[in-house]
Design a protein around this motif. Structure first.
Motif, short mmCIF file in Angstrom:
data_model
loop_
_atom_site.label_atom_id
_atom_site.label_comp_id
_atom_site.label_asym_id
_atom_site.label_seq_id
_atom_site.Cartn_x
_atom_site.Cartn_y
_atom_site.Cartn_z
N GLY A 7 0.82 -1.21 0.00
CA GLY A 7 0.00 0.00 0.00
C GLY A 7 0.85 1.24 0.00
O GLY A 7 2.07 1.20 0.12
N ASN A 8 0.20 2.38 -0.13
CA ASN A 8 0.90 3.66 -0.11
C ASN A 8 0.97 4.24 1.29
O ASN A 8 1.54 5.30 1.48
CB ASN A 8 0.19 4.65 -1.03
CG ASN A 8 0.27 4.22 -2.48
OD1 ASN A 8 1.25 3.63 -2.90
ND2 ASN A 8 -0.77 4.50 -3.24
N PHE A 9 0.36 3.58 2.27
CA PHE A 9 0.31 4.10 3.62
C PHE A 9 1.33 3.37 4.48
O PHE A 9 1.51 2.17 4.37
CB PHE A 9 -1.09 3.92 4.22
CG PHE A 9 -2.16 4.58 3.42
CD1 PHE A 9 -2.38 5.94 3.53
CD2 PHE A 9 -2.94 3.85 2.54
CE1 PHE A 9 -3.37 6.56 2.79
CE2 PHE A 9 -3.92 4.46 1.79
CZ PHE A 9 -4.14 5.82 1.92
N ALA A 10 1.96 4.09 5.37
CA ALA A 10 2.95 3.48 6.25
C ALA A 10 2.30 2.81 7.46
O ALA A 10 2.75 1.77 7.90
CB ALA A 10 3.96 4.53 6.71
N THR A 11 1.24 3.42 7.99
CA THR A 11 0.62 2.87 9.19
C THR A 11 -0.89 3.06 9.14
O THR A 11 -1.41 3.89 8.42
CB THR A 11 1.13 3.57 10.47
OG1 THR A 11 0.83 4.95 10.39
CG2 THR A 11 2.62 3.36 10.65
N VAL A 12 -1.56 2.28 9.95
CA VAL A 12 -2.99 2.42 10.17
C VAL A 12 -3.17 2.89 11.60
O VAL A 12 -2.57 2.32 12.51
CB VAL A 12 -3.72 1.07 9.97
CG1 VAL A 12 -5.18 1.20 10.36
CG2 VAL A 12 -3.58 0.60 8.54
N THR A 13 -3.96 3.92 11.80
CA THR A 13 -4.20 4.43 13.14
C THR A 13 -5.66 4.24 13.51
O THR A 13 -6.54 4.66 12.77
CB THR A 13 -3.85 5.94 13.22
OG1 THR A 13 -2.49 6.11 12.83
CG2 THR A 13 -4.07 6.47 14.61
#
Length: 168
Positions: A7-13
């Motif tokens: 994905g393009n996201f580093a983390t899920v918050t």
């Protein structure tokens, strides 16, 4: 926080943490300045009879209830209007769908603090998913029985934020 593979996201918050098993959160709507988030929350257990509208301040993570827990009916599908009025769908009108046992929900509006709740539609069946248009009107789905299927056709309607000028 977890990484999203490919994905393009580093983390899920996780924004909203519930301490009540069985809670359901739905209908997130971001404010125009991206500092606040509206959502509908039905708490689990005995407290979870109805969805109510909540707002989270995304800068502080503080959450507050917008619609009253003591009011009969579910409040959901909230959205902000440009003047900070909140439009939402509610079954507080105490109507039932003609063909099966489910509550009718129509559009209401309130001030940002949850005060001054007012009905802005009067459909005998459901109104759903209100959303602001660039010209200031509210776009929504309206369910009707008049010469059409009770399931297949839900027309798009518009109304002014005060409920006047409704049209298909």
């Amino acid at each position: 926080n977890e990484s999203i593979p490919d994905g393009n996201f580093a983390t899920v918050t996780e924004l909203i943490k519930t301490d009540t098993p069985g809670s359901i959160i739905r209908d997130p709507a971001l404010s125009y300045d991206a500092q606040r988030l509206l959502f509908a929350w039905r708490k689990g257990g005995d407290a979870g009879r109805w969805y109510k509208v909540y707002e989270m301040d995304l800068t502080t993570a503080q959450t507050r209830r917008i619609t009253d827990d003591e009011t009969y009916g579910a409040d959901y599908e909230p959205c902000y209007l440009p003047d900070d009025t909140i439009v939402f769908v509610s079954s507080r009108c105490k109507r039932w769908v003609q063909c099966w046992l489910t509550h009718v929900a129509i559009m209401y509006a309130c001030d940002r603090d949850g005060q001054n709740v007012r009905q802005i539609s009067a459909n005998i069946e459901h109104d759903n998913t209100p959303w602001p248009l660039p010209d200031g009107r509210v776009l929504y789905l309206r369910w009707e029985y008049v010469d059409r299927s009770r399931v297949a056709f839900h027309h798009l309607w518009t109304a002014n934020p005060d409920g006047t000028g409704q049209m298909v």
